[in-house]
Write a protein that holds these residues in place. Structure first.
Motif, mmCIF file in Angstrom:
data_model
loop_
_atom_site.group_PDB
_atom_site.id
_atom_site.type_symbol
_atom_site.label_atom_id
_atom_site.label_comp_id
_atom_site.label_asym_id
_atom_site.label_seq_id
_atom_site.Cartn_x
_atom_site.Cartn_y
_atom_site.Cartn_z
ATOM 1 N N THR A 24 -2.257 4.546 -9.053
ATOM 2 C CA THR A 24 -1.224 3.675 -9.308
ATOM 3 C C THR A 24 0.223 4.340 -9.142
ATOM 4 O O THR A 24 0.372 5.042 -10.010
ATOM 5 C CB THR A 24 -1.450 2.672 -10.236
ATOM 6 N N SER A 25 1.291 3.681 -8.530
ATOM 7 C CA SER A 25 2.386 4.164 -8.474
ATOM 8 C C SER A 25 2.534 5.705 -7.971
ATOM 9 O O SER A 25 3.967 6.115 -7.995
ATOM 10 C CB SER A 25 2.995 3.839 -9.704
ATOM 11 N N THR A 26 1.653 6.112 -7.170
ATOM 12 C CA THR A 26 1.808 7.489 -6.945
ATOM 13 C C THR A 26 2.238 7.517 -5.253
ATOM 14 O O THR A 26 1.699 6.788 -4.585
ATOM 15 C CB THR A 26 0.576 8.281 -7.173
ATOM 16 N N LEU A 27 2.980 8.512 -4.975
ATOM 17 C CA LEU A 27 3.567 8.669 -3.624
ATOM 18 C C LEU A 27 2.579 9.575 -3.098
ATOM 19 O O LEU A 27 2.684 10.888 -3.451
ATOM 20 C CB LEU A 27 4.782 9.083 -3.565
ATOM 21 N N TYR A 28 1.830 9.316 -1.890
ATOM 22 C CA TYR A 28 1.166 10.181 -1.232
ATOM 23 C C TYR A 28 1.819 10.406 0.199
ATOM 24 O O TYR A 28 1.827 9.469 0.923
ATOM 25 C CB TYR A 28 -0.468 9.757 -1.000
ATOM 26 N N ASN B 266 -4.644 0.560 -4.373
ATOM 27 C CA ASN B 266 -4.495 0.576 -5.858
ATOM 28 C C ASN B 266 -3.022 0.802 -6.028
ATOM 29 O O ASN B 266 -2.448 1.284 -7.219
ATOM 30 C CB ASN B 266 -5.140 1.658 -6.435
ATOM 31 N N ASN B 267 -2.143 -0.010 -5.371
ATOM 32 C CA ASN B 267 -0.656 -0.144 -5.358
ATOM 33 C C ASN B 267 -0.145 1.295 -5.394
ATOM 34 O O ASN B 267 0.713 1.374 -6.236
ATOM 35 C CB ASN B 267 -0.403 -0.894 -6.795
ATOM 36 N N ALA B 268 -0.584 2.008 -4.841
ATOM 37 C CA ALA B 268 0.349 3.480 -4.545
ATOM 38 C C ALA B 268 1.070 3.439 -3.313
ATOM 39 O O ALA B 268 1.115 2.214 -2.575
ATOM 40 C CB ALA B 268 -0.906 4.571 -4.288
ATOM 41 N N TYR B 269 1.971 4.455 -2.875
ATOM 42 C CA TYR B 269 2.627 4.534 -1.610
ATOM 43 C C TYR B 269 2.151 5.432 -0.772
ATOM 44 O O TYR B 269 1.945 6.673 -1.070
ATOM 45 C CB TYR B 269 4.043 4.574 -2.112
ATOM 46 N N VAL B 270 1.723 5.246 0.399
ATOM 47 C CA VAL B 270 1.299 6.098 1.453
ATOM 48 C C VAL B 270 2.309 6.127 2.482
ATOM 49 O O VAL B 270 2.306 5.067 3.268
ATOM 50 C CB VAL B 270 -0.115 5.716 1.951
ATOM 51 N N VAL B 271 2.816 7.359 2.630
ATOM 52 C CA VAL B 271 4.003 7.423 3.824
ATOM 53 C C VAL B 271 3.808 8.725 4.551
ATOM 54 O O VAL B 271 3.094 9.723 4.076
ATOM 55 C CB VAL B 271 5.361 7.414 2.872
ATOM 56 N N GLY B 272 4.362 8.668 5.802
ATOM 57 C CA GLY B 272 4.691 9.844 6.542
ATOM 58 C C GLY B 272 6.111 10.098 6.843
ATOM 59 O O GLY B 272 6.843 9.338 6.468
ATOM 60 N N LEU B 273 6.388 11.058 7.587
ATOM 61 C CA LEU B 273 7.761 11.404 8.022
ATOM 62 C C LEU B 273 7.879 10.991 9.525
ATOM 63 O O LEU B 273 8.910 10.665 9.868
ATOM 64 C CB LEU B 273 8.106 12.917 7.697
ATOM 65 N N GLY C 260 -0.539 -2.478 -1.936
ATOM 66 C CA GLY C 260 0.569 -1.252 -1.819
ATOM 67 C C GLY C 260 1.433 -1.071 -0.815
ATOM 68 O O GLY C 260 1.621 -2.189 -0.086
ATOM 69 N N THR C 261 1.904 -0.008 -0.613
ATOM 70 C CA THR C 261 2.775 0.158 0.409
ATOM 71 C C THR C 261 2.373 1.316 1.441
ATOM 72 O O THR C 261 1.884 2.204 1.042
ATOM 73 C CB THR C 261 4.006 0.644 -0.088
ATOM 74 N N ILE C 262 2.502 0.963 2.861
ATOM 75 C CA ILE C 262 2.068 1.967 3.882
ATOM 76 C C ILE C 262 3.415 2.161 4.699
ATOM 77 O O ILE C 262 4.109 1.154 5.201
ATOM 78 C CB ILE C 262 0.992 1.657 4.669
ATOM 79 N N LYS C 263 3.886 3.344 5.079
ATOM 80 C CA LYS C 263 5.023 3.389 6.083
ATOM 81 C C LYS C 263 4.816 4.733 6.562
ATOM 82 O O LYS C 263 4.466 5.565 6.368
ATOM 83 C CB LYS C 263 6.354 3.620 4.977
ATOM 84 N N VAL C 264 5.481 4.505 7.794
ATOM 85 C CA VAL C 264 5.820 5.608 8.834
ATOM 86 C C VAL C 264 4.523 6.462 9.203
ATOM 87 O O VAL C 264 4.358 7.769 9.044
ATOM 88 C CB VAL C 264 6.979 6.443 8.549
#
Length: 485
Positions: free
Chosen positions: A127-131, A146-153, A174-178
């Motif tokens: 939770t609340s971890t940026l992957y 699980n309310n984590a952040y999954v992001v790419g560049l 949670g959050t999914i970006k880029v």
């Protein structure tokens, strides 16, 4: 003897001098270290290698000095020890709840804790971890956010791919970006949020998947700047309190149903973007008659060459011929009909032969509704409410209408009579709409026009009323037309 003593003294002096120089400045790869440095390293072929250790090994260092510097191989981050807070601080990304996952990593190692937390059948993220995803990651188990952040560049370079089965599952948001997301044989999303979870995904490409999937029972879903490319089937949104879709791009190589809404929604707002719908595909499916308290679809461009498909598969109840949505929606998008309360319209009328009009018995000073069986025409967000000489507003918001009425009648006797005609709202005449007309015989046809701006709330209605101001004659109405827009 004196010569030997002098030599010994000279050696001691030189050693002392070199010791002073060594402690003052040290250069490696250079004989002229910078005056401001204690130690300067120069090389064009080698680097500085600090101690490398796991997080557990780092934590096991006994009495670390303030500022002690190591490289954490689990976190892939440089860390220094802060004695004031008695904690290790990661300096690579400026946050402790962070993991970078590269295409060269072994997931069983880098996500070992997440797989254990998921019972060995899924990756349950922290939770609340940026992957941070670097490169293409082939996922061998489904992921629960699980309310984590999954992001790419870069969504062209950074990808999560599941070749067999679902990509994102579980009961959390949670959050999914880029990123680019691919589920070759399963669902990109198969998540039930239990009514309380939020999901945000943006600047994302969903491509080459069997199904974009199902997202249901969420408090909020916000999807912005999403490209859908080459998917066999689209997405089902079910029972979402607030569904906000911004700039969704459905390319013409998608098939099946792009977006389907089912269940109950407090708000659906779909704005911008396009749906290029070809062949047998369906752009938006609302045929299950979802309950939407407030639906908005603005500036979505529907294009494509259809065979058996549809831009919109319409509601089966609560809509109008040739339209797709019920009265809770405001729709203003190219390629499909305009559907808004401001477009509400209705028309009822009858037309009889002269001499065979419908009798309306009048009372002096008491307005009554003009009698006659009217035919309903041209309804949108309006009806006659199964009642003659009536237009019922069925929109979702209060608004002003221009109401027009015209009629023709003959007097029932030759006595001089003054008639008064009105538009009435909910059975009460609107005085400012009145028109007077004077008759002297039974052979002439008399026409009356009415026009009035009327504010109507949902389920308000308008009718045409008449009364006798003076005289004794009643009226035989030959024609009547009532129109509002």
């Amino acid at each position: 003897m004196k010569k030997k003593q002098f030599s010994s003294l000279l050696i001691c002096f030189l050693a002392f001098f070199l010791t002073i120089q060594l402690h003052a400045q040290v250069g490696i790869g250079t004989v002229t270290p910078n005056a401001s440095s204690v130690l300067e390293l120069q090389s064009t072929t080698q680097g500085l290698l600090t101690p490398r250790m796991t997080t557990a090994q780092k934590a096991a260092i006994a009495s670390p000095a303030n500022g002690l510097f190591v490289y954490d191989t689990d976190l892939k981050a440089y860390s220094y020890y802060d004695s004031s807070s008695t904690t290790w601080v990661n300096i690579t990304q400026g946050r402790t709840n962070f993991k970078r996952i590269k295409s060269t990593d072994v997931l069983a190692t880098v996500l070992a804790a997440e797989l254990a937390a998921g019972g060995g059948s899924k990756y349950l993220l922290n939770t609340s971890t940026l992957y941070e995803i670097n490169g293409t990651i082939a996922v061998n188990f489904p992921i629960e956010l699980n309310n984590a952040y999954v992001v790419g560049l870069d969504s062209n370079e950074d990808k999560l791919v599941r070749t067999t089965g679902d990509l994102f599952t579980g009961t959390t948001g949670g959050t999914i970006k880029v990123l680019t997301l691919v589920a070759s044989t399963g669902n990109v999303f198969n998540i039930n949020g239990g009514g309380t979870q939020n999901l945000i995904f943006r600047d994302t490409v969903i491509a080459s998947s069997a199904n974009v999937g199902v997202l249901q029972s969420f408090s909020l879903i916000f999807a912005s700047v999403i490209q859908f490319v080459g998917n066999t089937n689209g997405i089902i949104y079910r029972d979402v309190s607030k569904l906000l879709l911004d700039n969704q791009a459905w390319f013409g190589n998608n098939t099946g149903t792009f977006e389907k809404y089912e269940g109950t929604f407090a708000t659906i707002q779909k704005q911008g973007g396009f749906s290029d719908v070809n062949g047998a595909a369906i752009g938006v499916d609302v045929s299950s008659n979802p309950s939407v308290a407030n639906g908005i679809m603005y500036s979505v461009n529907f294009t494509g060459t259809l065979t058996t498909g549809l831009y919109v598969k319409p509601y089966t109840v609560g809509t109008y011929t040739g339209y797709g949505f019920d009265n809770k929606w405001e729709v203003n998008s190219s390629g499909i009909p305009l559907e808004r309360d401001i477009s509400a319209v209705g028309d009822v009328n009858f037309d009889l032969a002269v001499g065979s009009g419908v009798l309306t018995t009048l009372t002096t000073g008491v307005p009554v509704k003009i009698a006659g069986t009217t035919t309903a025409n041209n309804f949108f967000r309006a009806s006659n409410g199964s009642t003659d000489n009536r237009l019922l507003y069925l929109g979702n918001k209060k608004r002003f209408f221009t109401v027009n009425a015209t009629g023709s009648f003959q007097a029932t006797n030759a006595a001089n009579t003054i008639y008064v005609f009105y538009i009435a709202r909910n059975g009460t005449v609107i005085s400012r709409s009145k028109t007077y007309l004077f008759t002297t015989n039974t052979t002439d046809l008399f026409a009356f026009p009415l026009q009035c701006a009327v504010e109507l709330s949902p389920n308000d209605y308008v009718e045409v009323f008449a009364e006798r101001f003076s005289g004794t004659s009643n009226m035989l109405t030959v024609s009547l037309s009532l129109f509002m827009k």
